[in-house]
Design a protein around this motif. Structure first.
Motif, PDB file in Angstrom:
ATOM      1  N   ALA A 121      52.405  31.455  45.660  1.00 52.89           N
ATOM      2  CA  ALA A 121      53.142  31.633  46.380  1.00 52.89           C
ATOM      3  C   ALA A 121      54.263  32.297  46.610  1.00 52.89           C
ATOM      4  CB  ALA A 121      53.613  30.486  44.612  1.00 52.89           C
ATOM      5  N   VAL A 122      53.739  33.514  45.636  1.00 57.43           N
ATOM      6  CA  VAL A 122      54.876  35.070  46.563  1.00 57.43           C
ATOM      7  C   VAL A 122      54.649  35.513  47.759  1.00 57.43           C
ATOM      8  CG1 VAL A 122      54.985  36.940  44.995  1.00 57.43           C
ATOM      9  CG2 VAL A 122      54.790  35.668  43.628  1.00 57.43           C
ATOM     10  N   HIS A 123      53.527  35.250  48.358  1.00 51.47           N
ATOM     11  CA  HIS A 123      53.467  35.547  49.491  1.00 51.47           C
ATOM     12  C   HIS A 123      53.992  34.325  49.959  1.00 51.47           C
ATOM     13  CE1 HIS A 123      50.261  39.495  48.746  1.00 51.47           C
ATOM     14  NE2 HIS A 123      49.427  38.627  48.647  1.00 51.47           N
ATOM     15  N   LEU A 124      54.025  33.611  50.424  1.00 51.15           N
ATOM     16  CA  LEU A 124      54.527  32.148  51.484  1.00 51.15           C
ATOM     17  C   LEU A 124      55.960  32.477  50.812  1.00 51.15           C
ATOM     18  CD1 LEU A 124      51.976  29.616  50.480  1.00 51.15           C
ATOM     19  CD2 LEU A 124      52.515  30.355  52.408  1.00 51.15           C
ATOM     20  N   VAL A 135      52.835  24.496  34.628  1.00 49.62           N
ATOM     21  CA  VAL A 135      52.862  23.706  33.658  1.00 49.62           C
ATOM     22  C   VAL A 135      51.658  23.559  32.440  1.00 49.62           C
ATOM     23  CG1 VAL A 135      53.689  20.791  33.195  1.00 49.62           C
ATOM     24  CG2 VAL A 135      54.712  22.373  35.698  1.00 49.62           C
ATOM     25  N   GLY A 136      51.637  23.840  31.470  1.00 48.08           N
ATOM     26  CA  GLY A 136      50.775  23.976  30.817  1.00 48.08           C
ATOM     27  C   GLY A 136      51.319  25.214  29.492  1.00 48.08           C
ATOM     28  N   GLY A 137      49.982  25.570  28.781  1.00 47.39           N
ATOM     29  CA  GLY A 137      50.533  26.542  27.322  1.00 47.39           C
ATOM     30  C   GLY A 137      50.472  27.939  27.582  1.00 47.39           C
ATOM     31  N   ASP A 138      50.758  29.031  27.074  1.00 50.82           N
ATOM     32  CA  ASP A 138      50.181  30.207  26.885  1.00 50.82           C
ATOM     33  C   ASP A 138      49.070  30.713  28.181  1.00 50.82           C
ATOM     34  OD1 ASP A 138      52.838  30.838  24.905  1.00 50.82           O
ATOM     35  OD2 ASP A 138      51.669  30.194  23.377  1.00 50.82           O
ATOM     36  N   GLY A 139      48.462  30.106  28.045  1.00 51.28           N
ATOM     37  CA  GLY A 139      47.191  31.141  28.732  1.00 51.28           C
ATOM     38  C   GLY A 139      47.628  30.619  30.327  1.00 51.28           C
ATOM     39  N   THR A 140      48.071  29.416  31.039  1.00 57.69           N
ATOM     40  CA  THR A 140      48.366  29.162  31.991  1.00 57.69           C
ATOM     41  C   THR A 140      49.948  29.633  32.367  1.00 57.69           C
ATOM     42  OG1 THR A 140      48.306  27.090  31.466  1.00 57.69           O
ATOM     43  CG2 THR A 140      49.484  27.089  33.753  1.00 57.69           C
ATOM     44  N   VAL A 141      50.588  30.026  31.489  1.00 56.02           N
ATOM     45  CA  VAL A 141      51.875  30.748  31.543  1.00 56.02           C
ATOM     46  C   VAL A 141      51.441  32.442  31.804  1.00 56.02           C
ATOM     47  CG1 VAL A 141      54.217  32.087  30.424  1.00 56.02           C
ATOM     48  CG2 VAL A 141      53.223  29.389  30.391  1.00 56.02           C
ATOM     49  N   ASN A 142      50.923  33.073  31.101  1.00 57.22           N
ATOM     50  CA  ASN A 142      49.620  33.952  30.910  1.00 57.22           C
ATOM     51  C   ASN A 142      49.407  33.497  32.673  1.00 57.22           C
ATOM     52  OD1 ASN A 142      47.580  36.256  31.492  1.00 57.22           O
ATOM     53  ND2 ASN A 142      48.594  36.971  29.797  1.00 57.22           N
ATOM     54  N   GLU A 143      48.511  33.729  33.276  1.00 52.68           N
ATOM     55  CA  GLU A 143      47.679  33.582  34.722  1.00 52.68           C
ATOM     56  C   GLU A 143      49.092  33.480  36.041  1.00 52.68           C
ATOM     57  OE1 GLU A 143      44.559  30.750  35.980  1.00 52.68           O
ATOM     58  OE2 GLU A 143      43.378  31.464  33.753  1.00 52.68           O
ATOM     59  N   VAL A 144      50.052  32.945  35.563  1.00 50.50           N
ATOM     60  CA  VAL A 144      51.016  32.402  36.353  1.00 50.50           C
ATOM     61  C   VAL A 144      51.312  32.998  36.396  1.00 50.50           C
ATOM     62  CG1 VAL A 144      53.477  31.449  37.017  1.00 50.50           C
ATOM     63  CG2 VAL A 144      51.569  30.156  36.509  1.00 50.50           C
ATOM     64  N   ALA A 145      52.489  34.349  35.671  1.00 55.17           N
ATOM     65  CA  ALA A 145      52.939  35.258  35.664  1.00 55.17           C
ATOM     66  C   ALA A 145      52.331  36.046  36.181  1.00 55.17           C
ATOM     67  CB  ALA A 145      53.416  35.155  33.862  1.00 55.17           C
ATOM     68  N   ARG A 146      51.296  37.085  35.704  1.00 57.20           N
ATOM     69  CA  ARG A 146      50.702  38.228  36.156  1.00 57.20           C
ATOM     70  C   ARG A 146      50.502  37.958  37.930  1.00 57.20           C
ATOM     71  NH1 ARG A 146      44.774  37.687  35.496  1.00 57.20           N
ATOM     72  NH2 ARG A 146      45.157  36.053  34.007  1.00 57.20           N
ATOM     73  N   GLY A 147      50.535  36.891  38.163  1.00 60.84           N
ATOM     74  CA  GLY A 147      50.513  35.938  39.962  1.00 60.84           C
ATOM     75  C   GLY A 147      51.723  37.114  40.457  1.00 60.84           C
ATOM     76  N   ILE A 148      52.507  36.680  39.329  1.00 61.18           N
ATOM     77  CA  ILE A 148      54.615  37.033  40.006  1.00 61.18           C
ATOM     78  C   ILE A 148      54.310  38.570  39.954  1.00 61.18           C
ATOM     79  CG2 ILE A 148      56.536  37.190  40.064  1.00 61.18           C
ATOM     80  CD1 ILE A 148      55.823  34.073  38.705  1.00 61.18           C
ATOM     81  N   MET A 149      53.486  38.400  39.035  1.00 56.33           N
ATOM     82  CA  MET A 149      53.516  40.679  38.598  1.00 56.33           C
ATOM     83  C   MET A 149      53.146  41.277  39.429  1.00 56.33           C
ATOM     84  SD  MET A 149      53.232  42.421  35.053  1.00 56.33           S
ATOM     85  CE  MET A 149      55.215  41.583  34.013  1.00 56.33           C
TER      86      MET A 149
END
Length: 296
Positions: free
Chosen positions: A54-57, A65-79
Motif C-alpha cells: 500500500a505504501v508503494h502504491l 483491523v485486528g488486534g495488536d499482532g495485526t497492528v504490529n504487522e501493518v505498522a512494520r510494513g509502513i515503517m
C-alpha cells in the motif's frame, strides 16, 4: 483532495466476526475525505506485506483491523518503507493494548469515525533484535503465555485468562542480567516487560507512567512473589497502580541488553517468538504517525 486509505482486515483476530466491518466502513467513513479499499490478510506476515504494498502504491493511510499482532504487522510494513504514511487502528483483538492506550474506541463504528477527524499523533516505536514493536515486548511469564495462547483454538480474553490461571502455579521465575543504558542489573524475575505504552491490553497496566511519545521505554521487572499475592498484583495491574507494588520495579531506558541462561520465548506486541539468549532492545523516538481521537 481526498486521501487514499487501505483497510487491512484480519478475519480471525480476537475470535471476533468481521462480517459487518465492510458495511460499517461504507456507512461511517467520510467519503469526502477518503477513497478507500479493503484487503484481507490470510496468513502470518500477510498484513505486513499488504501494508508495504500500500505504501508503494501511494496510499496515505493504512488501517489495521485486528488486534495488536495485526497492528504490529501493518505498522512494520509502513515503517519498512520509511514513508510519510499514517497508521489507523480499528481494534478487533483479544487485548487491543495500543488502541486502548491511545484512546481509540473499541466500538468499530466509533473507531471508523475517529479516522474522519484526521488527527495525527507521532509516537515512539522500539526494536528487539531488529524486529519492531509498538506497544510492549517481554520475556518471562507473559511471553510463555503468548506462546501457548498462539496455539489455542479458543481466542479472546476468556481463553487468555484460562491460560494464565492454568500456567501460573507451574511457571518458574528466571535469572536475568540486564544492561540498561550502560548500567548492569542482576534480577530474578517472574517477567520483564519493555513498555512503550502503559499496558498489555484490556487495560492491564504494566507500566502506568509510560509515555508513548517521550523517547523512553519503561522496563517493568515483576519480581517473584508468593501465590497468595497474585490477586493483589492483578488488582494493581487493572487499577493502574503496579508501580506502587513492592514486587514491581520500573526503570526508564533507551537501550537494554538482556542476557538469559538459555533461549526461550519472547513476545512482541503479544506475538510470540523463540529467540536466543541475548536480547537487544532500543527505542526509536518519533518514528510512527497514528490517527487518534481528538481528545488525545
Amino acid at each position: 483532495m481526498r486521501k487514499n486509505i487501505l483497510f487491512v482486515i484480519n478475519p480471525i483476530s480476537g475470535g471476533k466476526s468481521k462480517e459487518r466491518i465492510e458495511q460499517l466502513i461504507i456507512d461511517h467513513l467520510d467519503h469526502n475525505q477518503y477513497d478507500y479499499e479493503m484487503a484481507y490478510s490470510n496468513a502470518v506476515d500477510h498484513a505486513r506485506k499488504l501494508s508495504k504494498s500500500a505504501v508503494h502504491l501511494g496510499f496515505d493511510v493504512v488501517v489495521a483491523v485486528g488486534g495488536d499482532g495485526t497492528v504490529n504487522e501493518v505498522a512494520r510494513g509502513i515503517m519498512s518503507i520509511n514513508a510519510d504514511v499514517a497508521l489507523g487502528i480499528i481494534p478487533f483483538g483479544s487485548g487491543n493494548g495500543l488502541a486502548l492506550h491511545l484512546g481509540i474506541p473499541t466500538n468499530p463504528r466509533k473507531a471508523i469515525e475517529t479516522l474522519n477527524h484526521n488527527k495525527i499523533k507521532v509516537i515512539d516505536s522500539a526494536i528487539l533484535n531488529d524486529v519492531p514493536f509498538f506497544n510492549t515486548a517481554g520475556v518471562g511469564f507473559d511471553a510463555h503465555i503468548s506462546a501457548l495462547f498462539a496455539n489455542n483454538k479458543k481466542r479472546g480474553f476468556s481463553g487468555y485468562v484460562k491460560s494464565v490461571l492454568k500456567e501460573f502455579k507451574k511457571y518458574k521465575s528466571q535469572e536475568y542480567e540486564l544492561t540498561i543504558d550502560g548500567e548492569k542489573y542482576f534480577r530474578k524475575a517472574f517477567m520483564i516487560s519493555f513498555a512503550n505504552s502503559t499496558q498489555f491490553g484490556n487495560n492491564a497496566q504494566i507500566a502506568p507512567l509510560a509515555d508513548i511519545s517521550d523517547g523512553w521505554l519503561d522496563v517493568s521487572v515483576v519480581k517473584p512473589f508468593p501465590a497468595y499475592q497474585f490477586p493483589a498484583l492483578a488488582w494493581r495491574l487493572m487499577s493502574g497502580t503496579a508501580h506502587h507494588s513492592s514486587y514491581v520495579e520500573i526503570i526508564k531506558a533507551k537501550e537494554i541488553i538482556v542476557q538469559r541462561k538459555e533461549n526461550g520465548a519472547v513476545h512482541l506486541d503479544g506475538e510470540p517468538r523463540e529467540l536466543n539468549g541475548q536480547l537487544d532492545i532500543k527505542i526509536r523516538p518519533a518514528s510512527m504517525k497514528v490517527l487518534v481521537p481528538l481528545t488525545k
